[in-house]
Design a protein around this motif. Structure first.
Motif, PDB file in Angstrom:
ATOM      1  N   SER A   1      53.787   6.702   6.464  1.00  0.00           N
ATOM      2  CA  SER A   1      52.541   6.603   5.742  1.00  0.00           C
ATOM      3  C   SER A   1      52.837   6.338   4.264  1.00  0.00           C
ATOM      4  CB  SER A   1      51.728   7.878   5.905  1.00  0.00           C
ATOM      5  OG  SER A   1      52.395   8.971   5.341  1.00  0.00           O
ATOM      6  N   VAL A   2      51.914   5.723   3.614  1.00  0.00           N
ATOM      7  CA  VAL A   2      52.045   5.405   2.195  1.00  0.00           C
ATOM      8  C   VAL A   2      51.322   6.473   1.389  1.00  0.00           C
ATOM      9  CG1 VAL A   2      51.490   3.730   0.393  1.00  0.00           C
ATOM     10  CG2 VAL A   2      52.182   2.936   2.668  1.00  0.00           C
ATOM     11  N   ILE A   3      52.008   6.995   0.404  1.00  0.00           N
ATOM     12  CA  ILE A   3      51.421   8.010  -0.470  1.00  0.00           C
ATOM     13  C   ILE A   3      51.484   7.491  -1.894  1.00  0.00           C
ATOM     14  CG2 ILE A   3      51.594  10.386  -1.317  1.00  0.00           C
ATOM     15  CD1 ILE A   3      53.090  11.030   1.322  1.00  0.00           C
ATOM     16  N   ASP A   4      50.350   7.468  -2.541  1.00  0.00           N
ATOM     17  CA  ASP A   4      50.295   7.037  -3.935  1.00  0.00           C
ATOM     18  C   ASP A   4      50.358   8.258  -4.844  1.00  0.00           C
ATOM     19  OD1 ASP A   4      49.968   4.250  -3.454  1.00  0.00           O
ATOM     20  OD2 ASP A   4      47.864   4.620  -2.944  1.00  0.00           O
ATOM     21  N   PRO A   5      51.018   8.113  -5.982  1.00  0.00           N
ATOM     22  CA  PRO A   5      51.024   9.229  -6.930  1.00  0.00           C
ATOM     23  C   PRO A   5      49.631   9.433  -7.520  1.00  0.00           C
ATOM     24  CG  PRO A   5      52.075   7.293  -7.880  1.00  0.00           C
ATOM     25  CD  PRO A   5      51.772   6.966  -6.453  1.00  0.00           C
ATOM     26  N   LYS A   6      49.353  10.656  -7.927  1.00  0.00           N
ATOM     27  CA  LYS A   6      48.062  10.950  -8.547  1.00  0.00           C
ATOM     28  C   LYS A   6      47.934  10.253  -9.893  1.00  0.00           C
ATOM     29  CE  LYS A   6      47.732  15.340  -6.214  1.00  0.00           C
ATOM     30  NZ  LYS A   6      48.178  16.704  -6.270  1.00  0.00           N
ATOM     31  N   HIS A   7      49.056  10.166 -10.604  1.00  0.00           N
ATOM     32  CA  HIS A   7      49.070   9.511 -11.906  1.00  0.00           C
ATOM     33  C   HIS A   7      50.378   8.719 -12.027  1.00  0.00           C
ATOM     34  CE1 HIS A   7      48.577   8.748 -16.147  1.00  0.00           C
ATOM     35  NE2 HIS A   7      49.777   9.268 -16.368  1.00  0.00           N
ATOM     36  N   VAL A   8      50.265   7.426 -12.266  1.00  0.00           N
ATOM     37  CA  VAL A   8      51.457   6.593 -12.426  1.00  0.00           C
ATOM     38  C   VAL A   8      51.856   6.570 -13.893  1.00  0.00           C
ATOM     39  CG1 VAL A   8      52.438   4.286 -12.154  1.00  0.00           C
ATOM     40  CG2 VAL A   8      50.845   5.155 -10.449  1.00  0.00           C
ATOM     41  N   LEU A   9      53.081   7.011 -14.135  1.00  0.00           N
ATOM     42  CA  LEU A   9      53.613   7.002 -15.492  1.00  0.00           C
ATOM     43  C   LEU A   9      53.896   5.563 -15.920  1.00  0.00           C
ATOM     44  CD1 LEU A   9      56.209   9.855 -14.967  1.00  0.00           C
ATOM     45  CD2 LEU A   9      54.049  10.047 -16.207  1.00  0.00           C
ATOM     46  N   GLU A  10      53.589   5.231 -17.146  1.00  0.00           N
ATOM     47  CA  GLU A  10      53.915   3.914 -17.680  1.00  0.00           C
ATOM     48  C   GLU A  10      55.278   4.024 -18.355  1.00  0.00           C
ATOM     49  OE1 GLU A  10      50.777   2.118 -19.952  1.00  0.00           O
ATOM     50  OE2 GLU A  10      49.262   2.838 -18.539  1.00  0.00           O
ATOM     51  N   LEU A  11      56.277   3.446 -17.695  1.00  0.00           N
ATOM     52  CA  LEU A  11      57.665   3.625 -18.116  1.00  0.00           C
ATOM     53  C   LEU A  11      58.343   2.325 -18.531  1.00  0.00           C
ATOM     54  CD1 LEU A  11      58.570   6.013 -15.160  1.00  0.00           C
ATOM     55  CD2 LEU A  11      58.096   6.683 -17.533  1.00  0.00           C
ATOM     56  N   GLY A  12      57.612   1.225 -18.502  1.00  0.00           N
ATOM     57  CA  GLY A  12      58.207  -0.061 -18.851  1.00  0.00           C
ATOM     58  C   GLY A  12      59.059  -0.649 -17.742  1.00  0.00           C
TER      59      GLY A  12
END
Length: 97
Positions: A1-12
């Motif tokens: 199954s695919v799990i998305d993070p609650k908040h995606v960090l912007e890391l470049g």
């Protein structure tokens, strides 16, 4: 199954790498990652990391696959676009033989 993070960090980094690092951080989980930049960023977040080639060594050590099978798998990875420098490839072959 695919799990998305609650908040995606912007890391470049690439979107997939940012999502993977974000999810591993949220879940306090490990990652298999090969991109050097992403690897360094994940390490800065104290995420447990493995490289794909490390998985081959673990499988050999645990007798899941033979050394010969690991060389075949390594070559298949390369045939399918996995990059290894010639120097690192030679080192890995020496360890797997």
């Amino acid at each position: 199954s695919v799990i998305d993070p609650k908040h995606v960090l912007e890391l470049g980094l690439e979107k997939g790498e940012e999502a993977a690092i974000s999810l591993a951080r949220e879940r306090k989980d490990s990652l298999i990652m090969d991109d050097d930049n992403a690897f360094r960023v994940a390490r800065a977040f104290h995420i447990n990391l493995l490289r794909t080639t490390s998985v081959l060594f673990i499988a050999v050590k645990q007798k899941i696959i033979s050394k010969k099978e690991s060389v075949v798998l390594l070559n298949k990875l390369i045939e399918n676009g996995y990059y290894l420098s010639p120097k690192y490839y030679t080192i890995l072959l020496e360890k797997l033989r």
